[in-house]
Design a protein around this motif. Structure first.
Motif, mmCIF file in Angstrom:
data_model
loop_
_atom_site.group_PDB
_atom_site.id
_atom_site.type_symbol
_atom_site.label_atom_id
_atom_site.label_comp_id
_atom_site.label_asym_id
_atom_site.label_seq_id
_atom_site.Cartn_x
_atom_site.Cartn_y
_atom_site.Cartn_z
ATOM 1 N N GLU A 1 3.501 -4.608 7.202
ATOM 2 C CA GLU A 1 2.492 -3.630 6.789
ATOM 3 C C GLU A 1 1.209 -3.894 7.586
ATOM 4 N N TYR B 1 -3.746 3.000 -3.941
ATOM 5 C CA TYR B 1 -4.924 3.824 -3.682
ATOM 6 C C TYR B 1 -4.743 5.260 -4.154
ATOM 7 N N THR C 1 -4.681 4.827 2.207
ATOM 8 C CA THR C 1 -5.126 3.446 2.139
ATOM 9 C C THR C 1 -6.647 3.450 2.144
ATOM 10 N N ARG D 1 0.797 -1.219 0.000
ATOM 11 C CA ARG D 1 0.000 0.000 0.000
ATOM 12 C C ARG D 1 0.833 1.274 0.000
ATOM 13 N N ALA E 1 -7.962 -1.995 6.865
ATOM 14 C CA ALA E 1 -7.137 -0.863 6.425
ATOM 15 C C ALA E 1 -5.679 -1.295 6.452
ATOM 16 N N THR E 2 -5.224 -1.871 5.349
ATOM 17 C CA THR E 2 -3.832 -2.316 5.270
ATOM 18 C C THR E 2 -2.902 -1.112 5.348
ATOM 19 N N GLY E 3 -1.961 -1.173 6.282
ATOM 20 C CA GLY E 3 -1.039 -0.058 6.474
ATOM 21 C C GLY E 3 -1.657 1.141 7.159
ATOM 22 N N ILE F 1 -7.487 7.720 4.956
ATOM 23 C CA ILE F 1 -8.160 6.444 4.684
ATOM 24 C C ILE F 1 -9.446 6.725 3.914
ATOM 25 N N MET G 1 -0.454 5.467 7.598
ATOM 26 C CA MET G 1 -0.942 6.326 6.528
ATOM 27 C C MET G 1 -1.324 7.723 7.033
ATOM 28 N N ASP H 1 -2.172 -4.413 9.498
ATOM 29 C CA ASP H 1 -3.583 -4.373 9.106
ATOM 30 C C ASP H 1 -4.406 -3.922 10.301
#
Length: 470
Positions: free
Chosen positions: A248, A104, A144, A99, A187-189, A196, A193, A250
């Motif tokens: 990363e 994204y 993300t 990510r 929400a990966t990472g 979102i 971030m 989650d």
């Protein structure tokens, strides 16, 4: 101030990241997050280096430098520039951080380009998504998404599960925005971030209008909690070279009656509009492009590890080993060929943006969720029990039994230190918690493989085939 340092400063924003039952006060210093945060900062710093700056960034219409994931491909050459940028970022993390590389951000760019698609249904969408795109682009923010409903009872609609923290839905509307409650996964990472994006990743029915909402939040948004899984990070860098740097994380998002300002609410109460923009073929192509570039990087890394495993114990002369190595090469070259074909068959869309050909990208994506697990299986077969026959720590090679271990752990073409480091790396790919997470991720990140295969069948242009036998 470097791009990486600017990013580190942004993390000190009071975000509610929950880990082991309490809020993490300092993401960059916490052992479960520090290694990955440092890796993200290092990748961002590549945008400042003279030798990589031009490859990773472009000059926007208002004079800013921005990451090429935000570049509108108004010329055919931009497709190749974006591809080179994605590859540079993916290689910097061996393809194991999915990510950070920009999927994204590329998807948001696609929505910006196609913003007029749903104006008739959602008249405020074009201006809102343009403002949001420009804000993220000009501030070089990381994005993300979370779009799946909690796995509670798949036989029921989200609206049938009651009110206690099920899927995200609108509770009420105010002058300032909408109040939302519920959860979204995954929400990966997310903890690393800046922003979102929240929207359904599968179609909603008309009965679920209050669940058909698309909005974006900063990670530190009031009333939003990020509930993290257990950490797969390690502070033992020598023994877990991937886990030490590239976990990363989650997270599940929980919205505790959070107010989402109107300027951040892109679509509401309109399942058809959300699915129209989410399933648009141009948007799919421009975002999936990044995923396939990353897949090439990751398969190349796994192939390199497999080749070295075979060399280290002198088994490359055996035909059955050559067959397995050839299968890794076949996987890698097949995905590379599909990527090159998609890029060279790029098409100009009516909205003025070029995109790689989606058919090849979809084929690569669907092959990838089978190729990667098989590639990991091949590493297991090449090593056998070798990955289990290593000392608990590389440091033991220099301890009291060091002289003996240097003898017993050497390889056919390298000393014990080099061979044990290779085996530790292979185990981190194959057998560690991080390795298990990556196999699961590659199987399902694009959705249920059965459905993605079926979707490719349904979308494939079959008329030309029928004409040949008709």
């Amino acid at each position: 101030m470097s791009t990486g340092q600017t990013y580190l400063n942004r993390l000190k924003d009071g975000r509610n990241v929950w880990f082991h039952g309490s809020i993490v006060q300092d993401i960059a210093a916490h052992p479960a997050f520090a290694g990955t945060v440092a890796s993200v900062a290092r990748v961002l710093d590549l945008q400042d280096r003279p030798e990589t700056k031009e490859r990773l960034t472009f000059v926007t219409d208002n004079g800013f430098r921005a990451n090429r994931a935000f570049q509108v491909p108004s010329e055919r050459e931009h497709i190749f520039q974006r591809s080179d940028s994605f590859r540079l970022w993916s290689d910097a993390t061996f393809g194991v951080m999915s990510r950070v590389a920009g999927f994204y951000r590329a998807q948001l760019t696609g929505w910006f380009i196609r913003r007029e698609l749903i104006r008739s249904k959602q008249p405020y969408f074009p201006d809102k998504i343009q403002n949001y795109y420009t804000y993220l682009r000009d501030n070089d923010l990381l994005l993300t998404a979370a779009g799946h409903d909690p796995q509670i009872d798949r036989t029921k609609l989200a609206s049938e599960l009651g009110d206690l923290y099920t899927a995200v839905r609108i509770l009420k509307e105010t002058e300032d925005g909408i109040i939302v409650r519920g959860a979204k996964m995954i929400a990966t990472g997310g903890p690393y971030m800046d922003e979102i994006m929240v929207s359904p990743h599968s179609p909603k029915l008309q009965e679920e209008q209050r669940y058909a909402v698309m909005f974006a939040i900063p990670v530190n948004h009031p009333g939003v909690h990020l509930i993290c899984r257990d950490s797969f990070a390690s502070e033992r860098e020598e023994d877990y070279p991937l886990s030490a740097h590239y976990d990363e994380m989650d997270a599940i998002l929980v919205f505790d009656d959070a107010l989402i300002p109107w300027e951040r609410v892109f679509i509401k109460d309109d399942p058809d509009a959300i699915w129209s923009i989410r399933s648009d073929q141009y948007v799919s192509a421009i975002s999936l492009h990044e995923s396939i570039v990353r897949l090439v990087s990751k398969l190349e890394f796994v192939t390199a590890v497999g080749n070295e495993l075979a060399s280290s114990i002198g088994i490359k002369k055996f035909t059955h080993v050559q067959e397995k190595l050839a299968e890794l090469f076949f996987q890698l070259e097949s995905i590379k060929a599909l990527l090159i074909s998609a890029e060279h068959n790029a098409e100009l869309h009516t909205d003025g943006g070029w995109s790689p050909e989606l058919r090849q990208l979809n084929t690569a994506k669907n092959l990838g969720n089978r190729y990667y697990p098989r590639a990991i299986e091949i590493l297991q077969q090449l090593s056998g029990a070798g990955m289990l026959q290593v000392p608990s720590s590389i440091a033991e090679l220099h301890g009291p039994l060091g002289a003996k271990l240097q003898t017993y752990y050497r390889g056919a073409d390298r000393n014990a230190q080099e061979r044990v480091k290779l085996l530790k790396l292979a185990w981190d790919l194959v057998g560690s918690q991080l390795g298990g997470r990556h196999e699961l991720y590659e199987r399902f990140y694009a959705g249920d493989p059965v459905r993605t295969y079926a979707a490719q069948y349904l979308e494939y242009d079959k008329k030309a085939l029928s004409d040949r036998v008709g």
